[in-house]
Motif scaffolding. Structure first.
Motif, PDB file in Angstrom:
ATOM      1  N   ILE A 167       0.843  -1.266   0.011  1.00  0.00           N
ATOM      2  CA  ILE A 167       0.016   0.064   0.056  1.00  0.00           C
ATOM      3  C   ILE A 167       0.906   1.290   0.000  1.00  0.00           C
ATOM      4  O   ILE A 167       1.400   1.545   0.918  1.00  0.00           O
ATOM      5  CB  ILE A 167      -1.068  -0.105   1.074  1.00  0.00           C
ATOM      6  CG1 ILE A 167      -1.850  -1.138   1.097  1.00  0.00           C
ATOM      7  CG2 ILE A 167      -1.908   1.188   1.190  1.00  0.00           C
ATOM      8  CD1 ILE A 167      -2.705  -1.459   2.513  1.00  0.00           C
TER       9      ILE A 167
ATOM     10  N   ASP B 289      -1.725  -2.958   9.952  1.00  0.00           N
ATOM     11  CA  ASP B 289      -0.504  -3.617   9.248  1.00  0.00           C
ATOM     12  C   ASP B 289      -0.324  -4.707   9.911  1.00  0.00           C
ATOM     13  O   ASP B 289       0.203  -4.443  11.084  1.00  0.00           O
ATOM     14  CB  ASP B 289       0.404  -2.671   9.053  1.00  0.00           C
ATOM     15  CG  ASP B 289       1.405  -2.986   7.996  1.00  0.00           C
ATOM     16  OD1 ASP B 289       1.641  -4.035   7.595  1.00  0.00           O
ATOM     17  OD2 ASP B 289       2.028  -1.978   7.293  1.00  0.00           O
TER      18      ASP B 289
ATOM     19  N   CYS C 163       2.312  -1.095   4.487  1.00  0.00           N
ATOM     20  CA  CYS C 163       2.085   0.039   3.956  1.00  0.00           C
ATOM     21  C   CYS C 163       3.212   0.966   4.092  1.00  0.00           C
ATOM     22  O   CYS C 163       4.095   1.222   5.070  1.00  0.00           O
ATOM     23  CB  CYS C 163       0.839   0.520   4.956  1.00  0.00           C
ATOM     24  SG  CYS C 163       0.510   2.340   4.472  1.00  0.00           S
TER      25      CYS C 163
END
Length: 268
Positions: free
Chosen positions: A6, A22, A31
């Motif tokens: 991400i 996460d 991320c």
């Protein structure tokens, strides 16, 4: 380090109130904006949770269920090859209802939402385009449904009269041993009705496993009856009872075995 799945531009496009948990925070996070060991609000819009002890916070059952689901998903996406020498390949089978139901984009084309036939269950009612049929007129009441003195129906009175006449004939002419066995038969009929006939169809499978004990009693009684002289009515009925009860016993064990297989891992 964990791969970045991400990126920042994807987080910028998320709406206010969005949350990113996460799971790879201990290894840097999936991320780009994850801060290992911290939970913060990015741009006053997106909450990013990057704690590193999520595994210890998750209960064993939830972790095991999640890992089993992921393993089964990978087995579905990477089926076993026909030949042992070949390696597994990543295959997206759009004919598979599970894969089709969770696929959003395929070959750069949006395929979400899936067709209604994918999510339809057997319980769901199918829409009928045909015009509804005209309601049928109610059937005419029969003679036996008429009530007598607003207490009971004629059919119930006839049934009670037949029962009393039958019991009177049995009491007058049948031996005592037959009367005792008849009473056992009536009690067994009530027991079978309330234990088996009145049970919901969804409980038939576990019921077959539980009813092995009842069938065992029937087999024991049938063996005692089958020990009478060969060819007599008692002998024939006993052999028939043993055969029918044996079907229920072996069928119950087969159903129980198949139910237990649902909770076993397949051997690799």
């Amino acid at each position: 380090p964990a791969p970045k799945l991400i990126m920042k531009d994807a987080v910028d496009n998320m709406g206010p109130g969005s949350v990113i948990v996460d799971l790879a925070g201990a290894t840097g996070g999936n991320c780009e904006l994850t801060k290992p060991g911290e939970s913060y609000v990015y741009d006053n819009r997106v909450t990013i949770i990057g704690t590193t002890d999520l595994i210890s916070r998750m209960s064993w059952q939830a972790s095991s269920m999640y890992s089993n689901n992921m393993a089964n998903l990978m087995d579905l996406l990477c089926p076993k090859p026909a030949e042992k020498e070949e390696k597994k390949k990543f295959v997206i089978d759009m004919e598979d209802p599970v894969v089709r139901g969770m696929t959003c984009v395929y070959n750069k084309e949006k395929v979400w939402p899936p067709p209604e036939s994918i999510g339809r269950t057997s319980v769901a009612k199918k829409e009928e385009d045909e015009t509804p049929e005209a309601p049928k007129p109610p059937p005419k009441p029969s003679v036996f449904s008429k009530r007598v003195f607003d207490l009971t129906t004629i059919g119930e009175l006839v049934l009670m009269l037949f029962f009393f006449v039958f019991m009177g004939i049995v009491a007058a002419y049948a031996p005592v041993s037959f009367v005792v066995q008849l009473l056992y038969f009536i009690l067994a009929g009530f027991l079978g009705y309330y234990l088996i006939w009145a049970v919901e169809p969804a409980l038939f499978s576990p019921l077959m496993s539980t009813s092995n004990s009842l069938s065992g009693v029937v087999i024991l009684g049938g063996i005692l009856m089958a020990s009478t002289p060969t060819g007599s009515a008692t002998n024939v009925l006993g052999c028939t009872a043993v055969a029918v009860a044996a079907i229920n016993v072996f069928g119950g064990f087969a159903v129980s075995y198949r139910m237990l297989l649902m909770f076993k891992k397949e051997k690799q």
